[in-house]
Design a protein around this motif. Sequence first.
Motif, PDB file in Angstrom:
ATOM      1  N   ASN A 122     -19.969 -32.000  33.607  1.00  0.00           N
ATOM      2  CA  ASN A 122     -20.706 -31.211  34.195  1.00  0.00           C
ATOM      3  C   ASN A 122     -20.111 -29.872  34.379  1.00  0.00           C
ATOM      4  O   ASN A 122     -19.983 -28.934  34.286  1.00  0.00           O
ATOM      5  CB  ASN A 122     -22.171 -31.523  34.933  1.00  0.00           C
ATOM      6  N   ALA A 123     -19.417 -30.150  35.526  1.00  0.00           N
ATOM      7  CA  ALA A 123     -18.110 -28.970  36.472  1.00  0.00           C
ATOM      8  C   ALA A 123     -17.494 -28.522  35.104  1.00  0.00           C
ATOM      9  O   ALA A 123     -17.079 -27.479  35.077  1.00  0.00           O
ATOM     10  CB  ALA A 123     -17.521 -29.328  37.343  1.00  0.00           C
ATOM     11  N   ALA A 124     -17.319 -29.056  34.499  1.00  0.00           N
ATOM     12  CA  ALA A 124     -16.200 -28.874  33.789  1.00  0.00           C
ATOM     13  C   ALA A 124     -16.334 -27.579  32.622  1.00  0.00           C
ATOM     14  O   ALA A 124     -15.610 -27.389  32.383  1.00  0.00           O
ATOM     15  CB  ALA A 124     -15.450 -30.200  32.920  1.00  0.00           C
ATOM     16  N   GLN A 125     -17.716 -28.034  32.635  1.00  0.00           N
ATOM     17  CA  GLN A 125     -18.085 -27.328  31.040  1.00  0.00           C
ATOM     18  C   GLN A 125     -18.934 -25.921  31.781  1.00  0.00           C
ATOM     19  O   GLN A 125     -18.212 -24.899  31.307  1.00  0.00           O
ATOM     20  CB  GLN A 125     -19.841 -27.874  30.850  1.00  0.00           C
ATOM     21  N   GLU A 126     -18.466 -25.851  33.135  1.00  0.00           N
ATOM     22  CA  GLU A 126     -19.608 -24.668  33.605  1.00  0.00           C
ATOM     23  C   GLU A 126     -17.900 -24.307  34.011  1.00  0.00           C
ATOM     24  O   GLU A 126     -18.122 -23.050  33.205  1.00  0.00           O
ATOM     25  CB  GLU A 126     -19.605 -25.701  35.272  1.00  0.00           C
ATOM     26  N   VAL A 127     -17.149 -24.735  33.883  1.00  0.00           N
ATOM     27  CA  VAL A 127     -15.039 -24.280  34.654  1.00  0.00           C
ATOM     28  C   VAL A 127     -15.178 -23.699  33.235  1.00  0.00           C
ATOM     29  O   VAL A 127     -14.305 -22.570  33.106  1.00  0.00           O
ATOM     30  CB  VAL A 127     -14.765 -24.700  35.324  1.00  0.00           C
ATOM     31  N   GLY A 128     -14.949 -24.591  32.006  1.00  0.00           N
ATOM     32  CA  GLY A 128     -14.134 -23.834  31.020  1.00  0.00           C
ATOM     33  C   GLY A 128     -12.791 -24.338  30.961  1.00  0.00           C
ATOM     34  O   GLY A 128     -12.286 -25.129  31.185  1.00  0.00           O
ATOM     35  N   GLU A 129     -12.287 -23.616  30.267  1.00  0.00           N
ATOM     36  CA  GLU A 129     -10.969 -23.583  30.142  1.00  0.00           C
ATOM     37  C   GLU A 129     -10.255 -23.360  31.892  1.00  0.00           C
ATOM     38  O   GLU A 129     -10.309 -22.580  31.704  1.00  0.00           O
ATOM     39  CB  GLU A 129      -9.900 -22.979  29.122  1.00  0.00           C
ATOM     40  N   VAL A 130      -8.740 -24.655  31.748  1.00  0.00           N
ATOM     41  CA  VAL A 130      -8.770 -24.763  32.958  1.00  0.00           C
ATOM     42  C   VAL A 130      -6.923 -23.401  32.615  1.00  0.00           C
ATOM     43  O   VAL A 130      -6.424 -23.395  32.438  1.00  0.00           O
ATOM     44  CB  VAL A 130      -8.278 -25.727  33.295  1.00  0.00           C
ATOM     45  N   ASP A 131      -7.259 -22.271  34.116  1.00  0.00           N
ATOM     46  CA  ASP A 131      -6.473 -21.559  34.149  1.00  0.00           C
ATOM     47  C   ASP A 131      -5.589 -21.751  35.656  1.00  0.00           C
ATOM     48  O   ASP A 131      -5.546 -21.347  36.267  1.00  0.00           O
ATOM     49  CB  ASP A 131      -6.801 -20.461  34.011  1.00  0.00           C
ATOM     50  N   TRP A 132      -4.103 -22.712  34.821  1.00  0.00           N
ATOM     51  CA  TRP A 132      -3.301 -22.918  36.280  1.00  0.00           C
ATOM     52  C   TRP A 132      -2.966 -21.755  37.236  1.00  0.00           C
ATOM     53  O   TRP A 132      -2.600 -21.700  37.942  1.00  0.00           O
ATOM     54  CB  TRP A 132      -2.441 -23.916  35.625  1.00  0.00           C
ATOM     55  N   THR A 133      -2.656 -20.480  36.091  1.00  0.00           N
ATOM     56  CA  THR A 133      -2.281 -19.134  37.139  1.00  0.00           C
ATOM     57  C   THR A 133      -3.167 -18.860  38.072  1.00  0.00           C
ATOM     58  O   THR A 133      -2.674 -18.748  38.955  1.00  0.00           O
ATOM     59  CB  THR A 133      -1.686 -17.889  35.599  1.00  0.00           C
ATOM     60  N   SER A 134      -4.304 -19.249  37.748  1.00  0.00           N
ATOM     61  CA  SER A 134      -5.288 -18.272  38.757  1.00  0.00           C
ATOM     62  C   SER A 134      -5.514 -19.560  39.533  1.00  0.00           C
ATOM     63  O   SER A 134      -5.545 -19.230  40.813  1.00  0.00           O
ATOM     64  CB  SER A 134      -6.617 -18.242  38.206  1.00  0.00           C
ATOM     65  N   ILE A 135      -5.828 -20.680  39.887  1.00  0.00           N
ATOM     66  CA  ILE A 135      -5.584 -21.392  40.193  1.00  0.00           C
ATOM     67  C   ILE A 135      -4.458 -21.965  40.673  1.00  0.00           C
ATOM     68  O   ILE A 135      -4.097 -21.284  42.285  1.00  0.00           O
ATOM     69  CB  ILE A 135      -5.680 -23.104  39.618  1.00  0.00           C
ATOM     70  N   GLU A 136      -3.064 -21.212  40.975  1.00  0.00           N
ATOM     71  CA  GLU A 136      -2.111 -21.803  41.702  1.00  0.00           C
ATOM     72  C   GLU A 136      -2.011 -20.209  42.829  1.00  0.00           C
ATOM     73  O   GLU A 136      -1.961 -20.062  43.741  1.00  0.00           O
ATOM     74  CB  GLU A 136      -0.551 -21.094  41.005  1.00  0.00           C
ATOM     75  N   ALA A 137      -2.107 -19.464  41.683  1.00  0.00           N
ATOM     76  CA  ALA A 137      -2.987 -17.566  43.177  1.00  0.00           C
ATOM     77  C   ALA A 137      -3.646 -18.223  43.822  1.00  0.00           C
ATOM     78  O   ALA A 137      -3.663 -17.719  45.071  1.00  0.00           O
ATOM     79  CB  ALA A 137      -3.690 -16.762  42.003  1.00  0.00           C
ATOM     80  N   LYS A 138      -4.995 -18.872  43.623  1.00  0.00           N
ATOM     81  CA  LYS A 138      -5.700 -19.152  44.880  1.00  0.00           C
ATOM     82  C   LYS A 138      -5.139 -19.996  45.644  1.00  0.00           C
ATOM     83  O   LYS A 138      -5.329 -20.225  47.215  1.00  0.00           O
ATOM     84  CB  LYS A 138      -6.776 -19.814  44.200  1.00  0.00           C
ATOM     85  N   ILE A 139      -4.378 -21.226  45.669  1.00  0.00           N
ATOM     86  CA  ILE A 139      -3.603 -22.347  46.180  1.00  0.00           C
ATOM     87  C   ILE A 139      -2.539 -21.161  46.993  1.00  0.00           C
ATOM     88  O   ILE A 139      -3.189 -21.042  48.181  1.00  0.00           O
ATOM     89  CB  ILE A 139      -3.359 -23.406  45.606  1.00  0.00           C
ATOM     90  N   GLN A 140      -2.367 -19.663  46.757  1.00  0.00           N
ATOM     91  CA  GLN A 140      -0.913 -19.170  47.444  1.00  0.00           C
ATOM     92  C   GLN A 140      -1.884 -19.061  48.492  1.00  0.00           C
ATOM     93  O   GLN A 140      -1.644 -18.386  49.831  1.00  0.00           O
ATOM     94  CB  GLN A 140      -0.567 -18.367  47.055  1.00  0.00           C
ATOM     95  N   GLU A 141      -3.108 -18.054  48.164  1.00  0.00           N
ATOM     96  CA  GLU A 141      -3.601 -17.075  49.889  1.00  0.00           C
ATOM     97  C   GLU A 141      -4.434 -18.384  50.498  1.00  0.00           C
ATOM     98  O   GLU A 141      -4.297 -17.755  51.512  1.00  0.00           O
ATOM     99  CB  GLU A 141      -5.291 -16.652  48.486  1.00  0.00           C
ATOM    100  N   GLU A 142      -4.222 -19.323  50.202  1.00  0.00           N
ATOM    101  CA  GLU A 142      -5.526 -19.917  50.780  1.00  0.00           C
ATOM    102  C   GLU A 142      -4.041 -20.744  51.980  1.00  0.00           C
ATOM    103  O   GLU A 142      -4.249 -21.043  53.083  1.00  0.00           O
ATOM    104  CB  GLU A 142      -5.930 -21.323  50.637  1.00  0.00           C
TER     105      GLU A 142
END
Length: 74
Positions: free
Chosen positions: A54-74
Amino acid sequence: HYYRAIRMHIDGYRWDRALKLARDNKCHLDIVVAFRKKYLERIGKEEDNRELKNAAQEVGEVDWTSIEAKIQEE
C-alpha cells in the motif's frame, strides 16, 4: 531525528517499524519504500507485505535523486 530512527530500522530490516514511524510522523515514506524495493531486488523476491504494498502504491515511482537529496539534508 525521524530520519535517523527510520534509517536505523531499515538497516536492521525492521520494515514494519520503519513504516510505522514514517506514517506516524508523516515523513520519509518514500525512503522506506525505496530501500525496501532495493532490498527485495537484491534478494530476488516480490513484495508480500500488504502494508508495504500500500505504501509503495501511495509513493508511486521511486525517485532516487529526490531521496538522495533528502538524505543529504538530514
